[in-house]
Design a protein around this motif. Structure first.
Motif, PDB file in Angstrom:
ATOM      1  N   VAL A   1       0.853  -1.190   0.000  1.00 12.38           N
ATOM      2  CA  VAL A   1       0.000   0.000   0.000  1.00 12.38           C
ATOM      3  C   VAL A   1       0.882   1.231   0.000  1.00 12.38           C
ATOM      4  O   VAL A   1       1.777   1.369   0.843  1.00 12.38           O
ATOM      5  CB  VAL A   1      -0.918   0.012   1.245  1.00 12.38           C
ATOM      6  CG1 VAL A   1      -1.748   1.287   1.268  1.00 12.38           C
ATOM      7  CG2 VAL A   1      -1.797  -1.216   1.257  1.00 12.38           C
ATOM      8  N   GLY A   2       0.636   2.123  -0.957  1.00 12.49           N
ATOM      9  CA  GLY A   2       1.457   3.319  -1.050  1.00 12.49           C
ATOM     10  C   GLY A   2       2.901   3.021  -1.379  1.00 12.49           C
ATOM     11  O   GLY A   2       3.769   3.866  -1.191  1.00 12.49           O
ATOM     12  N   GLY A   3       3.169   1.798  -1.847  1.00 10.68           N
ATOM     13  CA  GLY A   3       4.520   1.421  -2.214  1.00 10.68           C
ATOM     14  C   GLY A   3       5.406   1.002  -1.063  1.00 10.68           C
ATOM     15  O   GLY A   3       6.566   0.648  -1.266  1.00 10.68           O
TER      16      GLY A   3
ATOM     17  N   ALA B   1       0.046  -4.409   4.243  1.00 13.00           N
ATOM     18  CA  ALA B   1      -1.182  -4.411   5.044  1.00 13.00           C
ATOM     19  C   ALA B   1      -1.427  -5.764   5.694  1.00 13.00           C
ATOM     20  O   ALA B   1      -1.889  -5.844   6.843  1.00 13.00           O
ATOM     21  CB  ALA B   1      -2.375  -4.006   4.177  1.00 13.00           C
ATOM     22  N   GLU B   2      -1.128  -6.850   4.989  1.00 14.10           N
ATOM     23  CA  GLU B   2      -1.363  -8.189   5.542  1.00 14.10           C
ATOM     24  C   GLU B   2      -0.476  -8.440   6.756  1.00 14.10           C
ATOM     25  O   GLU B   2      -0.924  -8.959   7.781  1.00 14.10           O
ATOM     26  CB  GLU B   2      -1.107  -9.244   4.468  1.00 14.10           C
ATOM     27  CG  GLU B   2      -1.453 -10.654   4.916  1.00 14.10           C
ATOM     28  CD  GLU B   2      -1.306 -11.672   3.806  1.00 14.10           C
ATOM     29  OE1 GLU B   2      -1.069 -12.862   4.116  1.00 14.10           O
ATOM     30  OE2 GLU B   2      -1.431 -11.278   2.631  1.00 14.10           O
TER      31      GLU B   2
ATOM     32  N   GLN C   1      -5.358   6.368   5.192  1.00 14.02           N
ATOM     33  CA  GLN C   1      -6.645   5.960   4.628  1.00 14.02           C
ATOM     34  C   GLN C   1      -6.487   4.721   3.757  1.00 14.02           C
ATOM     35  O   GLN C   1      -7.282   3.775   3.831  1.00 14.02           O
ATOM     36  CB  GLN C   1      -7.251   7.094   3.806  1.00 14.02           C
ATOM     37  CG  GLN C   1      -8.615   6.778   3.194  1.00 14.02           C
ATOM     38  CD  GLN C   1      -9.716   6.680   4.226  1.00 14.02           C
ATOM     39  OE1 GLN C   1      -9.919   7.592   5.007  1.00 14.02           O
ATOM     40  NE2 GLN C   1     -10.439   5.566   4.236  1.00 14.02           N
ATOM     41  N   SER C   2      -5.433   4.692   2.941  1.00 12.48           N
ATOM     42  CA  SER C   2      -5.191   3.537   2.069  1.00 12.48           C
ATOM     43  C   SER C   2      -4.861   2.292   2.881  1.00 12.48           C
ATOM     44  O   SER C   2      -5.309   1.186   2.557  1.00 12.48           O
ATOM     45  CB  SER C   2      -4.056   3.846   1.083  1.00 12.48           C
ATOM     46  OG  SER C   2      -4.395   4.946   0.263  1.00 12.48           O
ATOM     47  N   VAL C   3      -4.076   2.458   3.947  1.00 12.37           N
ATOM     48  CA  VAL C   3      -3.733   1.323   4.799  1.00 12.37           C
ATOM     49  C   VAL C   3      -4.983   0.786   5.490  1.00 12.37           C
ATOM     50  O   VAL C   3      -5.207  -0.431   5.549  1.00 12.37           O
ATOM     51  CB  VAL C   3      -2.675   1.733   5.845  1.00 12.37           C
ATOM     52  CG1 VAL C   3      -2.429   0.596   6.825  1.00 12.37           C
ATOM     53  CG2 VAL C   3      -1.373   2.125   5.164  1.00 12.37           C
ATOM     54  N   LYS C   4      -5.810   1.689   6.005  1.00 18.29           N
ATOM     55  CA  LYS C   4      -7.035   1.276   6.665  1.00 18.29           C
ATOM     56  C   LYS C   4      -7.946   0.517   5.705  1.00 18.29           C
ATOM     57  O   LYS C   4      -8.517  -0.532   6.038  1.00 18.29           O
ATOM     58  CB  LYS C   4      -7.748   2.494   7.239  1.00 18.29           C
ATOM     59  CG  LYS C   4      -9.082   2.176   7.921  1.00 18.29           C
ATOM     60  CD  LYS C   4     -10.244   2.574   7.035  1.00 18.29           C
ATOM     61  CE  LYS C   4     -11.565   2.313   7.710  1.00 18.29           C
ATOM     62  NZ  LYS C   4     -12.722   2.661   6.859  1.00 18.29           N
TER      63      LYS C   4
END
Length: 550
Positions: A468-470, A474-475, A537-540
């Protein structure tokens, strides 16, 4: 008792987070209003005659008009945003019900005043009740407090009646359709009580505001310091909203209208000509010019001190981290990426930082800097300072920021070396097998590590995973939080994941930092915040896709 405390804490955290949606819109609209009003003003067009062309005039007046959308409809935006943010499911219905409840409350107030034959033209009566035009209805202007109350009530009703079952004959009105119905009924009844209690309650608020006003420049000092001290636990939004939108931050006549709240008064002043009144000037002391000493000078100075105190071989690794934090602070007005680098290592240094921010507010007030808006970043300085002319005293900000830069730099450099604080790049290197994996540990820290883990090797990422976001796995972050089963609720604010978990002890703070988190805060046994930064926000959203539905 413990469960009640945790529930209250979660509620306050969630309430503070819900303020961000209308406040973000307000910040954008403020920039539109600031640019439009300044470039269409006579002071600017006289110096730049080409701006008098009709096409420029139309564009800038359109920008100013668009900027008023958040200011003119701010209470109803909060009434919708609070149930939207607090609802865990069917958020659209919650927001819709917020509008219905707010309208029903004001219509009920109008009914009461009309039934009591209140004279809407009598100035004393209007002042006693605080009568104003609200959504086209003669009602009592309860401002932000009324909107927050509506939002909270609707949130409770939404949670309670979202799945309400009705008899077969009335089944059409059951389920989600029942939420706006019950919201209208309950808020209409509560609206009948407002004329009975609001004059007294508003008097108390006004007294608090006057008390703060009597402290002079020390009012902004305590406000600025308090905001910083509350920031780690996420409750600063509530304090800020009180000063920006209620009588606590000031009140007075602006362009013929009575306006409450520091930010509301400032925006109202932007929309009219002439110099600011004393009431507007004093209220604006609580706004962004007070932050600029620390945001544009102090924290960048602290970042440079941390860079110079890092071990020489680690400086290339921490440089990106510190530069990204400075950019977020100076351009975006987001300070957590830098503050969390020393908050947990030396809390006493964070307290000194809070005092210095307060002194920045005090200094701007004493020198009469009049810039306003919300963020304290370089955009605010340009739009609401430079573009508005020298009456704002924008030229003093670089001088103040330079003084704060030097103060922070020497203070932080002394504290880091004197007490051997483990700021980024000062840790002893870990042995190659300390990571606990079969793969060779990476020596790259990246722009998002921090604190005492900033120089630690980043955890290996499976090649097939998309970051996420490079840069955020997240996993792996979900696993470090304790897995999907440990998360009871998940949300985010501007920079942080906000979670309620089954057991905070399962959250692996060290691993989260190796995965890119700036900081981890375990507020109690169930409430945890993970500071990510601008990509939160992207991570969430990525983590949310891995959680069980419902």
């Amino acid at each position: 008792m413990q469960k009640t405390k945790a529930a209250l804490w979660e509620f306050l955290q969630g309430l503070g987070k819900t303020f961000m949606l209308p406040v973000a819109l307000l910040a954008f609209c403020g920039i539109m209003l600031g640019i439009g009003s300044s470039l269409s003003s006579e002071a600017v067009t006289d110096n730049l005659p080409f701006l008098k062309a009709e096409v420029f005039h139309l564009v800038f007046t359109w920008m100013a008009s668009t900027g008023l959308v958040a200011f003119n409809f701010l209470p109803v935006l909060f009434a919708m945003a609070i149930p939207l943010g607090l609802a865990r499911e069917d958020k659209g219905v919650a927001a819709f019900s917020g509008f219905v409840g707010y309208a029903a409350m004001n219509l009920a107030v109008n009914f009461y005043l009309t039934a009591k034959d209140v004279d809407f033209e009598d100035e004393k009566t209007v002042a006693h009740y605080g009568i104003a035009d609200v959504l086209g209805v003669q009602s009592i202007d309860t401002g932000l407090l009324g909107a927050v109350a509506v939002g909270i009530v609707v949130s409770v009703l939404h949670r309670r009646f979202r799945a309400q079952r009705m008899p077969d004959a009335l089944a059409f009105f059951g389920g989600l359709r029942f939420v706006p119905i019950i919201s209208a009924l309950v808020l209409s009844v509560l609206g009948l009580l407002i004329p009975l209690v609001w004059p007294t309650f508003n008097g108390w608020i006004t007294s608090v505001g006057r008390g703060i006003g009597h402290t002079g420049v020390f009012g902004p000092f305590f406000f600025g310091m308090g905001e910083v001290l509350l920031r780690p636990i996420g409750l600063h939004h509530i304090l800020v909203a009180m000063f920006r939108f209620t009588d606590v931050g000031g009140s007075g006549a602006v362009c013929g209208d009575n306006v409450s709240g520091a930010l509301s008064m400032f925006y109202a002043h932007l929309d009219c000509s002439g110099p600011p009144s004393q009431a507007v000037t004093e209220a604006t002391h609580f706004l962004s010019q007070g932050k600029m000493a620390a945001y544009l000078g102090g924290l960048p100075g602290a970042a440079l001190a941390m860079y110079h105190c890092a071990r020489r071989e680690m400086r290339p690794e921490v440089k990106a981290l510190l530069v990204s934090g400075v950019v977020a602070c100076v351009v975006g007005g987001i300070t957590e990426p830098l503050e969390f680098l020393f908050l947990f290592i030396a809390p006493w240094l964070y307290v000194i930082h809070a005092v210095l921010v307060g002194l920045g507010f005090l200094t701007a007030a004493v020198l009469g800097v009049f810039i306003g808006n919300t963020d304290g970043n370089v955009i605010d300085w340009l739009v609401f300072g430079v573009l508005q002319g020298t009456t704002t005293k924008w030229y003093l900000v670089p001088v103040i920021a330079a003084v704060w830069f030097a103060a922070y730099y020497f203070l932080f450099r002394w504290a880091i070396t004197r007490f051997d604080l483990k700021t980024p790049g000062r840790e002893e290197p870990e042995p190659p097998d300390a990571v606990g994996t079969d793969e060779a540990p990476s020596e790259e820290t990246g722009a998002d590590g921090s604190g005492d883990e900033a120089a630690a090797p980043r955890e290996p990422v499976a090649a097939e995973r998309e970051l996420v976001g490079g840069k955020y796995d997240a996993e792996a972050m979900l696993d470090a939080i304790g897995g999907a089963g440990n998360i009871q609720s998940l949300d985010n604010c501007i920079t942080r994941l906000r979670m309620t978990v089954q057991d905070a002890a399962l959250v692996d703070e060290a691993r989260l930092k190796k995965l890119g988190a700036v900081g981890v805060m375990k507020l109690d046994a169930h409430n945890v915040q993970v500071v990510i930064g601008p990509q939160v926000q992207s991570v969430k959203d990525a983590i949310a896709t891995m959680l069980p539905v419902g």
